[in-house]
Enzyme design. Structure first.
Site, PDB file in Angstrom:
ATOM      1  N   ASP A 257      39.001  38.163  40.996  1.00  0.00           N
ATOM      2  CA  ASP A 257      38.419  37.227  41.972  1.00  0.00           C
ATOM      3  C   ASP A 257      38.137  35.874  41.328  1.00  0.00           C
ATOM      4  O   ASP A 257      38.340  34.822  41.950  1.00  0.00           O
ATOM      5  CB  ASP A 257      37.123  37.815  42.543  1.00  0.00           C
ATOM      6  CG  ASP A 257      37.381  39.013  43.445  1.00  0.00           C
ATOM      7  OD1 ASP A 257      38.545  39.219  43.835  1.00  0.00           O
ATOM      8  OD2 ASP A 257      36.407  39.729  43.757  1.00  0.00           O
TER       9      ASP A 257
ATOM     10  N   GLU B 174      47.401  37.510  46.382  1.00  0.00           N
ATOM     11  CA  GLU B 174      47.454  36.408  45.418  1.00  0.00           C
ATOM     12  C   GLU B 174      48.428  35.325  45.852  1.00  0.00           C
ATOM     13  O   GLU B 174      48.855  34.495  45.037  1.00  0.00           O
ATOM     14  CB  GLU B 174      47.830  36.930  44.022  1.00  0.00           C
ATOM     15  CG  GLU B 174      49.219  37.509  43.909  1.00  0.00           C
ATOM     16  CD  GLU B 174      49.276  39.011  44.226  1.00  0.00           C
ATOM     17  OE1 GLU B 174      50.237  39.659  43.782  1.00  0.00           O
ATOM     18  OE2 GLU B 174      48.359  39.514  44.909  1.00  0.00           O
TER      19      GLU B 174
END
Length: 279
Positions: A177, A203
């Protein structure tokens, strides 16, 4: 003539005391009459009985008058109380309505704020604070309409973080994260003010560059990838890189066609070794 008979009658009456003008009142007169009727001297007076009857009638009338006055005063008192009660009720009702209006205004403002907050939350990614997929789809629709109207195509870029799964597997999702947030900030800083960027999923990030030809979009994509490479993480011994696929919108087509070409270009960049830009 009967004048000789009247004189003895008049001689038996006590003279009525004179009341000075403005000095006698009704109570004093009644008291005087009562005193005359109680005096034994006047027991045989023929006017005593009518006078007593008159006094009794007067007392009855006085009692009735006082009763009427009390009733009238009572009605006036009740009327005043009712009027006061109505005024008080009106004031209370007015205050209640004002309070309800204030509560309603605050409630409506709260609803508007909540609605706006929910709208923003529904259009933004909670992790990176960038626009989410729904936001990007809305902007793609708007930009496609504008591009066709102005005959000025836009260019899309789909960016994928290279080997991001390795970061998650080795250092955990919290570290992953952190990497995504840093990359999101780097992308936003490298773009122009009117470019649009959002998290497409996982992503992957989508960049929308309005009224931008492919060659200029390539320069912007290179600036973005260099900005990502400049990020340093204490827990990583290698630099983060990204692969990018570019595609320019063709007037009249669906924006999904442009997305598919950009996605195919991204796949070529990944297959050809990553850390590349393909168009």
């Amino acid at each position: 003539m009967s004048f000789g008979k009247i004189a003895p009658f008049r001689s038996r009456l006590l003279p009525m005391p004179e009341c000075p003008r403005h000095a006698c009142n009704e109570d004093e007169l009644v008291t005087q009459v009562q005193a005359l009727l109680a005096d034994p001297v006047h027991q045989a007076n023929p006017l005593r009985e009518p006078l007593a009857h008159l006094l009794a009638c007067n007392q009855v009338h006085q009692a009735q008058l006082h009763r009427l006055i009390r009733i009238s005063d009572g009605y006036q008192y009740i009327s005043r109380r009712q009027q006061e009660n109505l005024e008080q009720q009106y004031e209370r009702q007015l205050h209640r309505l004002e309070k309800i209006a204030r509560i309603s205004d605050r409630y409506q403002n709260s609803l508007r704020e909540l609605s706006e907050t929910l709208k923003q939350a529904s259009l933004h990614d909670p992790l990176t604070s960038l626009g989410n997929r729904r936001f990007l789809m809305e902007r793609l629709t708007q930009e496609t309409e504008r591009a066709n109207r102005k005959a000025s195509p836009y260019t899309l870029a789909i960016l994928d973080v290279d080997r991001f799964k390795t970061v998650n597997d080795r250092f955990g999702h919290e570290a992953g994260d952190t990497v995504l947030c840093s990359i999101a900030n780097a992308i936003a800083d490298a773009l122009r003010e009117y470019d649009v960027c959002g998290r497409w999923g996982g992503e992957e990030f989508l960049i929308l560059m309005p009224e931008t030809p492919l060659d200029f979009a390539l320069q912007i994509a290179q600036r973005v990838t260099q900005s990502i490479k400049a990020i340093r993480f204490e827990f990583l011994d290698t630099r983060i890189s990204a692969s990018v696929g570019l595609s320019t919108y063709c007037l009249g087509e669906r924006f999904s066609d442009t997305l598919n070409r950009a996605d195919a270009a991204l796949l070529r960049a990944k297959v050809d070794g990553r850390d590349r830009i393909e168009a």
